[in-house]
Design a protein around this motif. Structure first.
Motif, short mmCIF file in Angstrom:
data_model
loop_
_atom_site.label_atom_id
_atom_site.label_comp_id
_atom_site.label_asym_id
_atom_site.label_seq_id
_atom_site.Cartn_x
_atom_site.Cartn_y
_atom_site.Cartn_z
N THR A 11 -16.86 -10.98 -48.98
CA THR A 11 -17.99 -11.32 -49.84
C THR A 11 -18.62 -10.07 -50.41
OG1 THR A 11 -19.51 -11.26 -47.98
CG2 THR A 11 -18.56 -13.39 -48.52
N SER A 12 -19.38 -10.25 -51.44
CA SER A 12 -20.19 -9.19 -52.01
C SER A 12 -21.63 -9.69 -51.95
CB SER A 12 -19.76 -8.93 -53.45
OG SER A 12 -20.50 -7.88 -54.01
N PRO A 13 -22.26 -9.53 -50.80
CA PRO A 13 -23.56 -10.15 -50.58
C PRO A 13 -24.69 -9.52 -51.38
CG PRO A 13 -23.02 -8.73 -48.75
CD PRO A 13 -21.82 -8.74 -49.66
N GLY A 14 -25.66 -10.36 -51.62
CA GLY A 14 -26.88 -9.89 -52.27
C GLY A 14 -27.87 -9.45 -51.20
N PRO A 15 -29.09 -9.15 -51.60
CA PRO A 15 -30.11 -8.76 -50.63
C PRO A 15 -30.32 -9.85 -49.58
CG PRO A 15 -30.87 -8.42 -52.88
CD PRO A 15 -29.57 -9.16 -52.97
N ASN A 16 -30.47 -9.44 -48.36
CA ASN A 16 -30.73 -10.34 -47.23
C ASN A 16 -29.61 -11.34 -46.96
OD1 ASN A 16 -33.30 -9.13 -46.87
ND2 ASN A 16 -34.11 -10.42 -48.49
N GLU A 17 -28.41 -11.06 -47.45
CA GLU A 17 -27.25 -11.91 -47.17
C GLU A 17 -26.26 -11.13 -46.31
OE1 GLU A 17 -25.56 -13.31 -50.81
OE2 GLU A 17 -27.39 -14.33 -51.41
N PRO A 18 -25.58 -11.81 -45.39
CA PRO A 18 -24.65 -11.10 -44.50
C PRO A 18 -23.33 -10.75 -45.19
CG PRO A 18 -24.57 -13.44 -44.06
CD PRO A 18 -25.67 -13.23 -45.08
N HIS A 19 -22.74 -9.66 -44.74
CA HIS A 19 -21.38 -9.31 -45.15
C HIS A 19 -20.42 -10.18 -44.34
CE1 HIS A 19 -21.78 -5.71 -47.65
NE2 HIS A 19 -22.80 -5.37 -46.89
N LEU A 20 -19.40 -10.72 -44.98
CA LEU A 20 -18.36 -11.46 -44.27
C LEU A 20 -17.06 -10.69 -44.37
CD1 LEU A 20 -19.11 -15.12 -45.44
CD2 LEU A 20 -19.83 -14.00 -43.34
N PHE A 21 -16.38 -10.55 -43.23
CA PHE A 21 -15.13 -9.81 -43.16
C PHE A 21 -14.01 -10.73 -42.70
CE2 PHE A 21 -18.56 -6.81 -42.61
CZ PHE A 21 -18.22 -5.80 -43.48
N CYS A 22 -12.76 -10.33 -42.95
CA CYS A 22 -11.60 -11.15 -42.61
C CYS A 22 -11.56 -11.48 -41.13
CB CYS A 22 -10.33 -10.42 -43.05
SG CYS A 22 -8.80 -11.20 -42.51
N GLY A 23 -11.51 -10.47 -40.26
CA GLY A 23 -11.51 -10.70 -38.82
C GLY A 23 -10.15 -10.99 -38.21
N SER A 24 -9.08 -11.07 -39.02
CA SER A 24 -7.73 -11.26 -38.48
C SER A 24 -7.32 -10.01 -37.71
CB SER A 24 -6.73 -11.50 -39.61
OG SER A 24 -6.99 -12.73 -40.24
N PRO A 25 -6.27 -10.09 -36.87
CA PRO A 25 -5.84 -8.90 -36.15
C PRO A 25 -5.43 -7.77 -37.11
CG PRO A 25 -4.82 -10.85 -35.22
CD PRO A 25 -5.51 -11.27 -36.50
N ALA A 26 -5.97 -6.59 -36.89
CA ALA A 26 -5.67 -5.44 -37.74
C ALA A 26 -4.34 -4.82 -37.35
CB ALA A 26 -6.79 -4.40 -37.62
N VAL A 27 -3.70 -4.16 -38.32
CA VAL A 27 -2.48 -3.39 -38.07
C VAL A 27 -2.87 -2.18 -37.24
CG1 VAL A 27 -0.68 -2.02 -39.21
CG2 VAL A 27 -1.45 -4.16 -40.24
N ASN A 28 -2.06 -1.82 -36.25
CA ASN A 28 -2.36 -0.65 -35.41
C ASN A 28 -2.62 0.58 -36.26
OD1 ASN A 28 -2.17 -1.98 -32.97
ND2 ASN A 28 -0.01 -1.50 -32.70
N GLY A 29 -3.74 1.22 -36.03
CA GLY A 29 -4.11 2.43 -36.74
C GLY A 29 -4.72 2.20 -38.11
N LYS A 30 -4.89 0.95 -38.52
CA LYS A 30 -5.47 0.63 -39.82
C LYS A 30 -6.72 -0.22 -39.63
CE LYS A 30 -1.83 2.13 -42.17
NZ LYS A 30 -1.84 3.20 -43.11
N PRO A 31 -7.63 -0.22 -40.61
CA PRO A 31 -8.82 -1.04 -40.47
C PRO A 31 -8.61 -2.49 -40.93
CG PRO A 31 -8.99 0.31 -42.42
CD PRO A 31 -7.71 0.71 -41.71
#
Length: 67
Positions: A11-31
């Motif tokens: 997401t690209s949140p506005g003021p007072n809105e939360p950031h949402l991230f993917c949350g799937s398992p990351a590749v080793n050594g990568k974000p």
């Protein structure tokens, strides 16, 4: 979120809105997860090819072999 979770923003949140991230398992050594790694950083050879095509078009040169 842990260090092993994909941190690709969904997401690209506005003021007072939360950031949402993917949350799937990351590749080793990568974000990011495997799918988002390919979106976030194109392969170096793909980038060069695209840049070469763009420059050739801009300067009116053909990128076709033999031309």
């Amino acid at each position: 979120m842990s260090n092993r979770d994909c941190r690709f923003p969904l997401t690209s949140p506005g003021p007072n809105e939360p950031h949402l991230f993917c949350g799937s398992p990351a590749v080793n050594g990568k974000p990011d997860c495997a799918a988002h790694c390919t979106l976030a950083l194109p392969a170096r050879s793909d980038h060069r090819s695209a840049t070469t095509r763009q420059l050739s078009i801009a300067f009116g040169k053909s990128t076709a072999k033999g031309g």
